[in-house]
Design an enzyme around this catalytic site. Structure first.
Site, mmCIF file in Angstrom:
data_model
loop_
_atom_site.group_PDB
_atom_site.id
_atom_site.type_symbol
_atom_site.label_atom_id
_atom_site.label_comp_id
_atom_site.label_asym_id
_atom_site.label_seq_id
_atom_site.Cartn_x
_atom_site.Cartn_y
_atom_site.Cartn_z
ATOM 1 N N ASN A 129 3.035 -9.650 0.562
ATOM 2 C CA ASN A 129 4.144 -10.394 -0.059
ATOM 3 C C ASN A 129 5.382 -10.520 0.831
ATOM 4 O O ASN A 129 6.090 -11.512 0.772
ATOM 5 C CB ASN A 129 4.500 -9.793 -1.434
ATOM 6 C CG ASN A 129 5.023 -8.386 -1.335
ATOM 7 O OD1 ASN A 129 4.640 -7.626 -0.434
ATOM 8 N ND2 ASN A 129 5.891 -8.011 -2.238
ATOM 9 N N GLU B 123 4.409 3.452 -1.200
ATOM 10 C CA GLU B 123 5.303 2.504 -1.895
ATOM 11 C C GLU B 123 4.391 1.577 -2.671
ATOM 12 O O GLU B 123 3.711 0.736 -2.079
ATOM 13 C CB GLU B 123 6.135 1.712 -0.879
ATOM 14 C CG GLU B 123 6.958 2.551 0.084
ATOM 15 C CD GLU B 123 8.242 3.117 -0.528
ATOM 16 O OE1 GLU B 123 8.499 2.838 -1.715
ATOM 17 O OE2 GLU B 123 8.958 3.833 0.174
ATOM 18 N N CYS C 274 7.661 -6.423 -5.418
ATOM 19 C CA CYS C 274 7.469 -5.219 -6.232
ATOM 20 C C CYS C 274 8.692 -4.904 -7.081
ATOM 21 O O CYS C 274 8.587 -4.247 -8.106
ATOM 22 C CB CYS C 274 7.144 -4.042 -5.327
ATOM 23 S SG CYS C 274 8.375 -3.824 -4.022
ATOM 24 N N GLU D 113 11.650 6.031 1.630
ATOM 25 C CA GLU D 113 11.948 5.556 2.973
ATOM 26 C C GLU D 113 13.338 4.911 2.893
ATOM 27 O O GLU D 113 13.952 4.862 1.846
ATOM 28 C CB GLU D 113 10.863 4.590 3.463
ATOM 29 C CG GLU D 113 9.510 5.302 3.637
ATOM 30 C CD GLU D 113 8.404 4.466 4.264
ATOM 31 O OE1 GLU D 113 8.696 3.513 4.988
ATOM 32 O OE2 GLU D 113 7.224 4.773 4.004
HETATM 33 P P1 NAD Z 1 -3.302 -3.975 -1.665
HETATM 34 O O1 NAD Z 1 -3.176 -2.575 -2.147
HETATM 35 O O2 NAD Z 1 -4.452 -4.775 -2.105
HETATM 36 O O3 NAD Z 1 -3.310 -4.039 -0.053
HETATM 37 C C1 NAD Z 1 -2.267 -3.465 0.713
HETATM 38 C C2 NAD Z 1 -2.815 -3.139 2.103
HETATM 39 O O4 NAD Z 1 -3.769 -2.078 1.978
HETATM 40 C C3 NAD Z 1 -3.553 -4.292 2.782
HETATM 41 O O5 NAD Z 1 -3.272 -4.258 4.165
HETATM 42 C C4 NAD Z 1 -5.015 -3.949 2.518
HETATM 43 O O6 NAD Z 1 -5.920 -4.492 3.458
HETATM 44 C C5 NAD Z 1 -4.978 -2.435 2.625
HETATM 45 N N1 NAD Z 1 -6.064 -1.721 1.945
HETATM 46 C C6 NAD Z 1 -6.832 -2.138 0.906
HETATM 47 N N2 NAD Z 1 -7.715 -1.168 0.566
HETATM 48 C C7 NAD Z 1 -7.482 -0.115 1.387
HETATM 49 C C8 NAD Z 1 -8.037 1.184 1.510
HETATM 50 N N3 NAD Z 1 -9.020 1.612 0.720
HETATM 51 N N4 NAD Z 1 -7.541 2.015 2.451
HETATM 52 C C9 NAD Z 1 -6.524 1.625 3.253
HETATM 53 N N5 NAD Z 1 -5.958 0.391 3.198
HETATM 54 C C10 NAD Z 1 -6.428 -0.458 2.257
HETATM 55 O O7 NAD Z 1 -1.918 -4.668 -2.073
HETATM 56 P P2 NAD Z 1 -1.534 -6.196 -1.914
HETATM 57 O O8 NAD Z 1 -2.266 -6.982 -2.937
HETATM 58 O O9 NAD Z 1 -1.614 -6.574 -0.487
HETATM 59 O O10 NAD Z 1 0.029 -6.147 -2.295
HETATM 60 C C11 NAD Z 1 0.531 -6.256 -3.589
HETATM 61 C C12 NAD Z 1 0.904 -4.900 -4.135
HETATM 62 O O11 NAD Z 1 1.840 -4.266 -3.248
HETATM 63 C C13 NAD Z 1 1.624 -5.002 -5.466
HETATM 64 O O12 NAD Z 1 1.120 -4.015 -6.328
HETATM 65 C C14 NAD Z 1 3.079 -4.698 -5.116
HETATM 66 O O13 NAD Z 1 3.841 -4.169 -6.165
HETATM 67 C C15 NAD Z 1 2.914 -3.734 -4.000
HETATM 68 N N6 NAD Z 1 4.124 -3.674 -3.176
HETATM 69 C C16 NAD Z 1 4.899 -2.561 -3.256
HETATM 70 C C17 NAD Z 1 6.073 -2.494 -2.520
HETATM 71 C C18 NAD Z 1 6.965 -1.282 -2.586
HETATM 72 O O14 NAD Z 1 7.826 -1.157 -1.725
HETATM 73 N N7 NAD Z 1 6.800 -0.414 -3.559
HETATM 74 C C19 NAD Z 1 6.427 -3.554 -1.682
HETATM 75 C C20 NAD Z 1 5.596 -4.672 -1.621
HETATM 76 C C21 NAD Z 1 4.430 -4.723 -2.377
#
Ligand code: NAD
Length: 479
Positions: free
Chosen positions: A149, A247, A281, A459
Site C-alpha cells: 500500500n 506492524e 492501515c 518503530e
Molecule cells: P501481506 O501480509 O499479504 O504481505 C506483506 C508482505 O509479506 C509481502 O511482501 C508478502 O510477500 C510477504 N509475505 C507473505 N507471506 C509471508 C510469509 N509467510 N513470510 C514472510 N513474508 C510473507 O500484506 P499486504 O496485503 O501486502 O498488505 C496489507 C496489510 O498490511 C493490511 O493488513 C494493512 O493493515 C497492513 N499494513 C500495516 C501497516 C502498519 O504500519 N501497521 C502499514 C501498511 C500496511
C-alpha cells in the site's frame, strides 16, 4: 519495461529459477513488467552477501553512516518525479498522493534518520562508585518485509534506520508493487553504497518471504503487512529468538463529538476514511458520531464523499484511484455483500465503478454504510478498502467501548472542540496512536506501532534506533 532483477552483493542478478509473476497496472490491468519469483537459494545468496558486508559496515561511525543516508536521500530526491510516477502506476494511487506522500516521505525518511543518527548520544548513568555507559551495537543481518500500500514509503522507513545503526539487510518488497524498490536499488548502486549492505530479493511470501524470516543467519525481522501473515512470521522467528517488529492491520475509529467544528471534521474524516482508496492501515474506517449531530454529520459526510473524483491515477485532479488487485477488489466487495446481510444500509457506493477507458482495472466507488451493529463483522474486521461504516453513540463511555470493540489497536482520531475531552478519550482508546482534530499528521520522531492484533513493538525516531540495535551496558568502577 524489462524483467526485474534481484540486487545481491552490489549487483543486479537474475534469480535461480525461471519462475515469474506478471506485474500489472491496477488502473488498467495492463502489463508493467515481470517480477522474479525467487526461492530459498536466492535468499541464501542475499543473506550471505549481507553477512559478508556486515563487519566492515558495522565498524563505521554513526556519522559516516549518516553521510551515506544523506547521499541516498539526495540521489532519490533527484528521481522524485520517477518515484511518484512509478508508485502511482504500480499501486493505482493518484499521482498527487504518490508525489506528496510516497515520494516526499521516502526521501525524508533517509534525511530524518541521517539527522537523528548524528544527534544520537551515548547514555551515561553515574553511580557513587562507577559509571555506566550504554553502547548501541548493530544486531546483524536484518530481514525487511513490506506490503503494497505504501511501497517505498515503508521500505525506506526500515532501510534507513536499519543500515544507519550498522546492520546489513535483505529487503523483500511486496510482489504486487516491486517498482520503486527496484528504483531504490538503482539509487543505492548509483551512490556506490558498499556491496552487500542492502540486498533485495523479489518474490512472493511463500517462496521468498518465509525462507528469509526462517533463515538461520538472519538476526532481526522487521515486518509490515497483514495480521494473519504476521502470525506466521512471529511463529517462524520465535524459535531462534530473532529480534522482531510487527506492524500489522488496523480497524480504526474516528470519534466525532457534537462540539466539533463540523466543516473541518467532515473534511478530515473523509480524508481519514478514503485516502489511498482506504488502503492505509491507519484509515478511520469506523466513524462514530454523537447522536445529537448524527443526521447532520451523515448528510454532509455523504455529500463530501460523493464529491470525490474517482478516476485516472495520472490525472492531477483525481482524488481516488484503483484498488491494488482484482482479488483485493473481490474481498472488499464481499464485505459490502456481508454488510447487507448483517442489516447495513448502503448510503452511497457499494459497487465497482469503472471510469471509461479503465474497464480492465480494479475500481470501487467510495462506500458508506450505516445501521450495522458495532459488533458486526463489517464493523470489526479490517476491510482495507474504500468502505466506511457509521455508528451513533450517546456518551463518551459508549464511544470508547465501541472503539475498543475490535481485535485491532493501531490508530484512531477524536474530533471535538474540548481538547481536555479529546485527550481523555484518546487515552482511553486501546491503540498505539491517536490524533485529535487531525489525522495522519506525522512527526517522524514519535513512536509508531500498534497494540492487540495490530502488532508488536514500536518503530519511529529513537524507537527505530533502539529496535535496529542491541543496547549493551558497560559499568566501569571508579578508582
Ligand atoms: P501481506 O501480509 O499479504 O504481505 C506483506 C508482505 O509479506 C509481502 O511482501 C508478502 O510477500 C510477504 N509475505 C507473505 N507471506 C509471508 C510469509 N509467510 N513470510 C514472510 N513474508 C510473507 O500484506 P499486504 O496485503 O501486502 O498488505 C496489507 C496489510 O498490511 C493490511 O493488513 C494493512 O493493515 C497492513 N499494513 C500495516 C501497516 C502498519 O504500519 N501497521 C502499514 C501498511 C500496511
Amino acid at each position: 519495461m524489462d524483467d526485474l532483477c534481484n540486487y545481491i552483493g552490489g549487483r543486479f542478478v537474475t534469480h535461480s529459477d525461471d519462475q515469474w509473476l506478471d506485474n500489472t497496472e491496477p488502473a488498467t490491468g495492463s502489463h508493467i513488467c515481470r517480477v522474479p519469483l525467487s526461492d530459498s537459494s536466492d535468499v541464501d545468496a542475499a543473506v550471505a552477501a549481507a553477512r559478508s558486508a556486515h563487519l566492515a559496515w558495522s565498524a563505521l561511525s554513526h556519522s559516516e553512516r549518516a553521510d551515506w543516508l544523506d547521499r541516498i536521500a539526495d540521489a532519490l530526491e533527484a528521481r522524485y518525479e520517477d518515484v511518484a510516477a512509478l508508485e502511482s502506476r504500480d499501486t493505482g494511487k493518484p499521482i498527487s498522493l504518490a508525489r506528496d506522500v510516497d515520494a516526499q516521505r521516502s526521501v525524508s525518511n533517509f534525511r530524518f534518520f541521517a539527522g537523528i543518527l548524528r544527534e544520537h548520544e551515548e547514555e551515561v548513568f553515574e553511580m557513587a562508585s562507577a559509571t555506566n555507559y550504554v553502547v548501541h551495537k548493530p544486531v546483524g543481518v536484518g530481514a525487511l518485509i513490506t506490503p503494497w500500500n505504501l511501497p517505498l514509503y515503508l521500505l525506506s522507513w526500515k532501510v534507513a534506520p536499519a543500515i544507519g545503526m550498522g546492520n546489513t539487510v535483505v529487503c523483500k518488497p511486496s510482489e504486487l508493487t516491486p517498482m520503486t524498490a527496484d528504483l531504490l536499488m538503482q539509487v543505492i548502486d548509483e551512490v556506490g553504497l558498499p556491496a552487500g549492505v542492502v540486498n533485495l530479493v523479489h518474490g512472493d511470501g511463500a517462496g521468498a518471504g518465509a525462507p528469509l524470516v526462517a533463515h538461520s543467519d538472519v538476526d532481526l525481522v522487521s515486518f509490515t503487512g497483514g495480521t494473519s501473515t504476521g502470525e506466521k512470521v512471529a511463529a517462524s522467528a520465535a524459535p531462534a529468538f530473532k529480534k522482531l517488529s510487527l506492524e500489522l492491520g488496523g480497524k480504526n475509529a474516528s470519534i466525532i463529538f457534537a462540539d466539533c467544528d463540523m466543516e473541518s471534521t467532515v473534511a478530515g474524516v473523509v480524508r481519514a476514511g478514503f485516502l489511498n482508496q482506504g488502503q492505509i492501515c491507519l484509515c478511520g474506517s469506523r466513524v462514530l458520531v454523537e447522536d445529537s449531530i448524527y443526521d447532520e454529520f451523515r448528510d454532509r459526510f455523504i455529500d463530501a464523499v460523493e464529491a470525490m473524483r474517482v478516476g485516472d491515477p495520472s490525472d492531477e485532479a483525481t482524488d481516488l484511484g484503483a484498488l491494488i488487485s482484482g482479488q483485493h477488489l473481490e474481498k472488499v466487495q464481499s464485505y459490502v455483500e456481508l454488510a447487507k446481510q448483517e442489516g447495513g444500509n448502503l448510503l452511497t457506493g457499494g459497487a465497482p465503478c469503472m471510469p471509461v477507458e479503465f474497464e480492465h482495472g480494479n475500481w470501487m466507488a467510495p462506500t458508506v454504510i450505516e445501521g450495522l451493529s458495532p459488533d458486526s463483522r463489517c464493523s470489526t474486521e479490517e476491510i482495507f478498502g474504500p468502505v466506511v461504516t457509521l455508528h451513533p453513540f450517546s456518551s463518551e463511555d459508549e464511544a470508547v467501548a465501541i472503539a475498543n470493540n475490535t481485535r485491532y489497536g493501531l490508530a484512531g482520531s477524536v474530533w471535538t472542540g474540548d481538547l481536555e475531552k479529546g485527550k481523555r478519550v484518546s487515552e482511553a482508546i486501546e491503540t498505539g496512536m491517536v490524533w485529535v482534530n487531525t489525522w495522519l499528521h506525522r512527526d517522524l520522531r514519535v513512536p509508531f506501532g500498534g497494540v492487540k492484533d495490530s502488532g508488536v513493538g514500536r518503530e519511529g525516531g529513537k524507537w527505530s534506533l533502539g529496535f535496529f540495535s542491541e543496547a549493551m551496558n558497560v559499568c566501569v568502577k571508579h578508582d
